[in-house]
Enzyme design. Sequence first.
Site, PDB file in Angstrom:
ATOM      1  N   ASP A  99       4.360  -3.507  -0.541  1.00 13.26           N
ATOM      2  CA  ASP A  99       3.656  -2.225  -0.744  1.00 13.26           C
ATOM      3  C   ASP A  99       4.598  -1.026  -0.735  1.00 13.26           C
ATOM      4  O   ASP A  99       5.491  -0.910   0.099  1.00 13.26           O
ATOM      5  CB  ASP A  99       2.623  -2.014   0.369  1.00 13.26           C
ATOM      6  CG  ASP A  99       1.455  -2.968   0.241  1.00 13.26           C
ATOM      7  OD1 ASP A  99       1.513  -3.894  -0.586  1.00 13.26           O
ATOM      8  OD2 ASP A  99       0.487  -2.782   0.995  1.00 13.26           O
TER       9      ASP A  99
ATOM     10  N   ASP B 236      -5.690  -9.530  -4.415  1.00 18.38           N
ATOM     11  CA  ASP B 236      -4.625  -9.528  -3.408  1.00 18.38           C
ATOM     12  C   ASP B 236      -4.280 -10.950  -2.930  1.00 18.38           C
ATOM     13  O   ASP B 236      -4.836 -11.935  -3.422  1.00 18.38           O
ATOM     14  CB  ASP B 236      -5.082  -8.627  -2.242  1.00 18.38           C
ATOM     15  CG  ASP B 236      -3.953  -7.769  -1.713  1.00 18.38           C
ATOM     16  OD1 ASP B 236      -2.809  -8.241  -1.713  1.00 18.38           O
ATOM     17  OD2 ASP B 236      -4.227  -6.628  -1.283  1.00 18.38           O
TER      18      ASP B 236
ATOM     19  N   LYS C  52      -8.375  -5.878  -8.946  1.00 22.05           N
ATOM     20  CA  LYS C  52      -7.109  -5.992  -8.220  1.00 22.05           C
ATOM     21  C   LYS C  52      -7.289  -7.132  -7.232  1.00 22.05           C
ATOM     22  O   LYS C  52      -8.196  -7.096  -6.390  1.00 22.05           O
ATOM     23  CB  LYS C  52      -6.788  -4.690  -7.490  1.00 22.05           C
ATOM     24  CG  LYS C  52      -5.577  -4.786  -6.565  1.00 22.05           C
ATOM     25  CD  LYS C  52      -5.201  -3.429  -5.968  1.00 22.05           C
ATOM     26  CE  LYS C  52      -4.124  -3.571  -4.910  1.00 22.05           C
ATOM     27  NZ  LYS C  52      -3.714  -2.257  -4.345  1.00 22.05           N
TER      28      LYS C  52
ATOM     29  N   ASP D 297      -9.453  -1.853  -0.990  1.00 23.50           N
ATOM     30  CA  ASP D 297     -10.016  -2.675   0.096  1.00 23.50           C
ATOM     31  C   ASP D 297     -11.120  -1.947   0.872  1.00 23.50           C
ATOM     32  O   ASP D 297     -11.242  -0.721   0.808  1.00 23.50           O
ATOM     33  CB  ASP D 297      -8.860  -3.039   1.044  1.00 23.50           C
ATOM     34  CG  ASP D 297      -9.116  -4.317   1.808  1.00 23.50           C
ATOM     35  OD1 ASP D 297     -10.261  -4.785   1.828  1.00 23.50           O
ATOM     36  OD2 ASP D 297      -8.152  -4.829   2.393  1.00 23.50           O
TER      37      ASP D 297
ATOM     38  N   ARG E  83       1.859  -7.416  -9.325  1.00 24.65           N
ATOM     39  CA  ARG E  83       2.726  -6.667  -8.406  1.00 24.65           C
ATOM     40  C   ARG E  83       4.016  -7.459  -8.207  1.00 24.65           C
ATOM     41  O   ARG E  83       3.986  -8.681  -8.053  1.00 24.65           O
ATOM     42  CB  ARG E  83       2.002  -6.446  -7.088  1.00 24.65           C
ATOM     43  CG  ARG E  83       1.010  -5.278  -7.121  1.00 24.65           C
ATOM     44  CD  ARG E  83       1.678  -3.971  -6.717  1.00 24.65           C
ATOM     45  NE  ARG E  83       2.226  -4.135  -5.386  1.00 24.65           N
ATOM     46  CZ  ARG E  83       1.509  -4.019  -4.270  1.00 24.65           C
ATOM     47  NH1 ARG E  83       0.247  -3.690  -4.313  1.00 24.65           N
ATOM     48  NH2 ARG E  83       2.065  -4.206  -3.085  1.00 24.65           N
TER      49      ARG E  83
END
Length: 458
Positions: free
Chosen positions: A178, A118, A116, A42, A174
């Site tokens: 986290d 999110d 990636k 990010d 995922r």
Amino acid sequence: MGWNTWNAFGCDADEELLLTSAQSLIDFGLRDLGYNIISLDDCWSIGRNSSGYLVESPIKFPNGMPSMISQLHDMGFKFGIYSSAGTFTCAKHPGSLGYETQDADLWASWGVDYLKYDNCFNQGQSGTPKISYDRYNVMSQALNATNREIIYAMCNWGNDDPYDWAYLIANSGRMSGDIYDSFNRPDDRCPCTEAPGCAWPGFHCSIMNILNKIPSITSRTMSGYFNDMDGLEVGNGGQDDNEYVSHFSMWAINSSPLMIGTNIPTLSPANLAILSNPAIIALNQDPSAGAAVRKWRYLVEPDDNGQGEIALWTRIMDNGDIVVALLNAGNSSRTMNATMNDIFFDQRTAGAYKTPPELSETWNVYDLWANRMSNEEAQSILSGSNGTTANGTRTGLYNATATSYADGLQNNNTALYGAHVGSIAPSGPFSAEIARHSVGVFRLRSQGNANPRKRDEL
Ligand code: GLA
């Protein structure tokens, strides 16, 4: 496999960090062990230009993305970008919802190889598998339409059961909130302990928390789609050596993407030795592309975090070997036992019971941590004085750039098979002394008096 900026650097990632880290990955032999994706997380974008295209921060990337990406390609890396299937990313930079085609086209024109993607600020477009699938599928289609091969790493933290649909549109997903750099400390910010149906994945999830979400979704790891247990914390200082060995081993055996998440230039010898164990990486890269099965788990005396458990995990490899991981997440060192009945439990219960042929075999045992690189050798690699050729390739380590793990395994490359430490007689017991918060990982190889069955034949 690769390196990602988030766990160690958060928003503080720039061109200099990426190029310096890439050079260290080469110098330390890590690129050639397979860590060949540089994944920027990010905070890289400052907004959109008047044509709607994302703009990189000119302070962090003064030479522009295409120039940096081309340098990384020249160094032998793939390059990963980050965005969110929302209006903003999790750190409130511009997201890609509604801009999927434009963003995918831009990234393809830059030479991006990995995304990636999110889940923050998704405008409430979640809550059922179908709603999440549709939202993530827009980017999947946009990436495919670029005609550039771009690995699609979904990051929706296990929301809306991606185990049931994400394999159709993505390469990894995922499966938890986290990670944070703790072996087993529970944290209210990571409320879920079981994966399926988890409504609030959160963050500050420990190694054991994430690992214990895997057993119910083992079957959802497959060639082309991998359950992503999140980036590695090895090297970040929150765990001891045994704990990092456990973390790395259990991520590897479950075929989770192995993304290093620490500062490469300041890596310690011990941490380099963990990340460099080719016999463990070979499990991660095995053509079977499967995850391990937790055969049993028992609670034992708790530690300071109020946690204590031991578990047996096994996995059948492509060549018929069976890998056994004895995980001691208890508070003291102990002898751990597994019977052949435990190890071959699934073969025993497949269809009508009959004694599995595996129980009448003799098995050679290979300890996959026994040949761990010494700290002295690791230090000499870190100081560039040992085994490093002029172009930066380490000679003593496994070189997956030259020979894939699949080929190395097939050719019986000894670096991938650990050290032979004994054998198990037919139906015999197996036991090993396992230190506190550590794991023993063993490859059992049949002496050849039977034809071991692979998972897909069960
Ligand atoms: C989410 C993701 C993390 C990281 C951050 C960045 O929390 O799950 O892996 O990418 O966003 O803001």
